[in-house]
Scaffold this motif. Sequence first.
Motif: not given
Length: 131
Positions: A3, A6, A8, A36, A57, A77
């Motif tokens: 994660v 990215y 978010w 992230g 993301a 995205c």
Amino acid sequence: MDVTIYHWKNGGEESYIVRKQELVPLFSEDEKVIDGFQLRQRMKESPQYLIFLSLQAYRTEEVQEVKTYEEFLESDCELIFRVIDSSYITMYVKDQEQIERLYVNAKNYGFENVSYITDENDCETTLTVWG
């Protein structure tokens, strides 16, 4: 999945972390984009109580509002993660290898009714949780 690579975008839905047996909003009202590293830290520090959640993301801080599947395909995205009513979870992912890894991971963790969303079985008209 990592994660941290990215940025978010959150849709401002109803999601919480549990701190000292109290529900604290997962995102502040003015926090529309989170990197992230912050998201991972927040998710690791406390249990979450996700009622409605929509995360999009992006690889850069420049994000846009994606509301439909067509907009998702045309946008930068890369992934949309949604939780509806604490139990219905969907993910839209552009990278085929990542889709397969997420599918296997969900099955390995005992999620039920895991299936691929296709043009034939997708009845969604919007990619927002309030749609």
